[in-house]
Design a protein around this motif. Structure first.
Motif, mmCIF file in Angstrom:
data_model
loop_
_atom_site.group_PDB
_atom_site.id
_atom_site.type_symbol
_atom_site.label_atom_id
_atom_site.label_comp_id
_atom_site.label_asym_id
_atom_site.label_seq_id
_atom_site.Cartn_x
_atom_site.Cartn_y
_atom_site.Cartn_z
ATOM 1 N N ALA A 97 0.829 -1.213 0.000
ATOM 2 C CA ALA A 97 0.000 0.000 0.000
ATOM 3 C C ALA A 97 0.861 1.259 0.000
ATOM 4 C CB ALA A 97 -0.916 -0.012 1.227
ATOM 5 N N HIS A 98 2.089 1.122 -0.409
ATOM 6 C CA HIS A 98 3.037 2.239 -0.292
ATOM 7 C C HIS A 98 2.534 3.511 -0.954
ATOM 8 C CE1 HIS A 98 6.981 4.212 -0.004
ATOM 9 N NE2 HIS A 98 6.729 4.656 -1.216
ATOM 10 N N LEU A 99 2.031 3.361 -2.192
ATOM 11 C CA LEU A 99 1.590 4.555 -2.915
ATOM 12 C C LEU A 99 0.431 5.234 -2.191
ATOM 13 C CD1 LEU A 99 1.487 4.059 -6.771
ATOM 14 C CD2 LEU A 99 2.906 5.589 -5.423
ATOM 15 N N ALA A 100 -0.503 4.424 -1.741
ATOM 16 C CA ALA A 100 -1.663 4.992 -1.060
ATOM 17 C C ALA A 100 -1.237 5.667 0.241
ATOM 18 C CB ALA A 100 -2.687 3.896 -0.770
ATOM 19 N N ARG A 104 -1.593 9.596 1.138
ATOM 20 C CA ARG A 104 -2.255 10.068 2.368
ATOM 21 C C ARG A 104 -1.316 10.977 3.136
ATOM 22 N NH1 ARG A 104 -6.582 7.665 5.520
ATOM 23 N NH2 ARG A 104 -7.105 6.601 3.588
#
Lengths: 229, 142
Positions: A97-100, A104
Motif C-alpha cells: 500500500a506504499h503509494l496509497a 495520504r
C-alpha cells in the motif's frame, strides 16, 4: 541492532505467516486482529512513513513527534481500509500500500517539492514530478537519484500502449519493493497472466534498447542499468 | 532503493496513536448502526492487546465466547464493559480512556445524522496500481 536487509528480504518467515494470519482475520471481520497487527508490526510502518517523509524533504515533520504519530496512524488506516485487496503472495501490506500511504501522507502534510535538502550534499535531479499525481509518485519512488530514469520512462510511455506502460512501471515498482514474484502481483492487478507480464516487460526492454541504439537523442541512456543485458 | 546487503535498521520506534485508531473504528461502527460503537471498539482493542482469538480470550477471563462476541458487536454500554477491558487498556499505557469515554458520551448525545464528519465506509478493491485502491462503498451521511 542493525540488520542486513534488502527491502523486506530480512523479514522472518514467521513474520510473513503472522501477517498473513492477521490480515485474513481482519478481512474475516475480527477487528481485534487489526490491533494485534498494529501492536506487532507498527515499527515497520513507522519506518516506512519516516522514509516517505524523508523523501519529501520534510525535516520539520520528522522532528515533530505528534505529527509523525498522526501520519503513522493514517498509514495504518490506509492498510485497514485496503486489507481485503492484499495478497500474501506479494509484498507486506505496508509495502503493497506504499503509494496509497504516500498519497495520504502528502495530503496530510501538504507536500512541497524541495530542490535541495540543506546540508545533505545531494544534488536534486533536474527533473521533478509534474503532471498526473499517481505517475509522479511512481516516478519519485523509482527515481533512485538517477535523472535518466525519467527520460527512460517518458520514452517508454511514448512507445508502448497505455496498458503495457503501466504494467512495466508497476513491475519495476514491485521489484523495488522486494516483491519476490512481481509478475504475479502485476498480473493480478491487471488481469494478465504472469507469463504475459514477463513477456510485456522484456519486450519493453528490448524495444528500449533498440530505440536507444538508433536515436542520438537517447544517447544518455546507453549503459543505463535497466537496459543492461 | 537500497542495495542488496546494505546494513540498516528497517524499523523504528512505534508512533501510532492507538486511541485515534479506536476512535476511527468506533465511527465506522456507529455508521453501521452499532448500539454502543465506542464500547465495541474499546473491547476489540483490549482483546487486541492480548493477541488472543475470541475463544481463548473468553477462556482466559472466564467468560462465554458469545458474551465476548456481544460486547465486541456493541451490545454492551461503555460503562458496563467487563473490568478486564479497562484493565488491559490501562496496562498497555497506550490508550486514553478518558478521551474514549468522552467520545462515547458525545455519540450518545448526538444523533448519527447530525455528525459532521465524512467517513467513507465501503469495500476497497485493488485499483489500477499497487497502493491505489478504489472504494466501491457508499459515503456516510453527513
Amino acid at each position: 541492532m542493525a540488520k542486513i536487509t534488502h527491502a523486506e528480504g530480512n523479514l522472518r518467515i514467521d513474520d510473513k505467516e503472522r501477517v498473513t494470519e492477521l490480515m485474513a482475520r481482519i478481512v474475516d471481520g475480527d477487528e481485534a486482529a487489526f490491533f494485534m497487527l498494529v501492536g506487532e508490526f507498527d515499527s515497520r510502518v513507522a519506518y516506512n512513513v519516516r522514509q516517505i517523509v524523508t523523501d519529501m524533504g520534510r525535516r520539520d515533520i520528522l522532528a515533530d513527534e505528534d505529527e509523525m504519530s498522526g501520519l503513522v496512524t493514517e498509514a495504518w488506516l490506509v492498510i485497514r481500509e485496503r486489507a481485503g485487496g492484499w495478497s500474501p503472495d506479494g509484498a507486506m501490506p505496508w509495502r503493497w500500500a506504499h503509494l496509497a500511504i504516500r498519497h495520504r501522507v502528502s495530503e496530510a502534510i501538504g507536500h512541497r517539492t524541495t530542490p535541495l535538502m540543506e546540508d545533505d550534499g545531494v544534488e536534486e535531479a533536474a527533473w521533478s514530478p509534474t503532471g498526473d499525481d499517481e505517475e509522479a509518485l511512481i516516478l519519485t519512488r523509482l527515481r533512485c537519484g538517477d535523472p535518466r530514469l525519467a527520460l527512460m520512462l517518458t520514452t517508454l510511455k511514448a512507445n508502448l500502449s497505455e496498458r503495457d506502460y503501466l504494467i512495466v512501471v508497476e513491475y519495476l515498482q514491485q521489484q523495488s519493493f522486494g516483491d519476490p514474484s512481481p509478475s504475479h502481483t502485476v498480473g493480478r492487478l491487471y488481469g494478465v497472466k504472469p507469463d504475459n507480464v514477463r513477456q510485456i516487460y522484456h519486450r519493453a526492454r528490448k524495444r528500449m534498447r533498440k530505440l536507444v541504439a538508433d536515436d542520438p537523442e537517447l544517447e544518455s541512456l546507453r549503459g543505463f542499468w535497466w537496459l543492461a543485458a | 532503493m537500497r542495495a542488496v546487503g546494505s546494513v540498516e535498521v528497517d524499523q523504528t520506534e512505534s508512533d501510532v496513536d492507538l486511541t485515534f485508531l479506536c476512535l476511527r473504528m468506533a465511527e465506522g461502527f456507529r455508521h453501521r448502526g452499532a448500539a454502543h460503537p465506542v464500547a465495541a471498539a474499546v473491547a476489540l482493542a483490549a482483546r487486541g492487546t492480548t493477541g488472543l482469538d475470541r475463544a481463548a480470550f473468553a477462556e482466559r477471563f472466564g467468560r462465554k465466547e458469545d458474551g465476548v462476541e456481544a460486547v465486541e458487536a456493541g451490545a454492551v454500554a461503555f460503562e458496563e464493559l467487563p473490568g478486564e477491558v479497562g484493565d488491559l487498556l490501562e496496562a498497555s499505557g497506550r490508550f486514553d480512556l478518558l478521551q474514549l469515554a468522552d467520545l462515547d458520551r458525545a455519540f450518545r448525545r448526538t444523533p448519527v445524522d447530525a455528525v459532521v464528519d465524512l467517513h467513507v465506509e465501503g469495500i476497497w478493491i485493488q485499483g489500477r496500481l499497487a497502493g491505489m485502491a478504489a472504494c466501491v462503498g457508499v459515503p456516510a451521511r453527513l
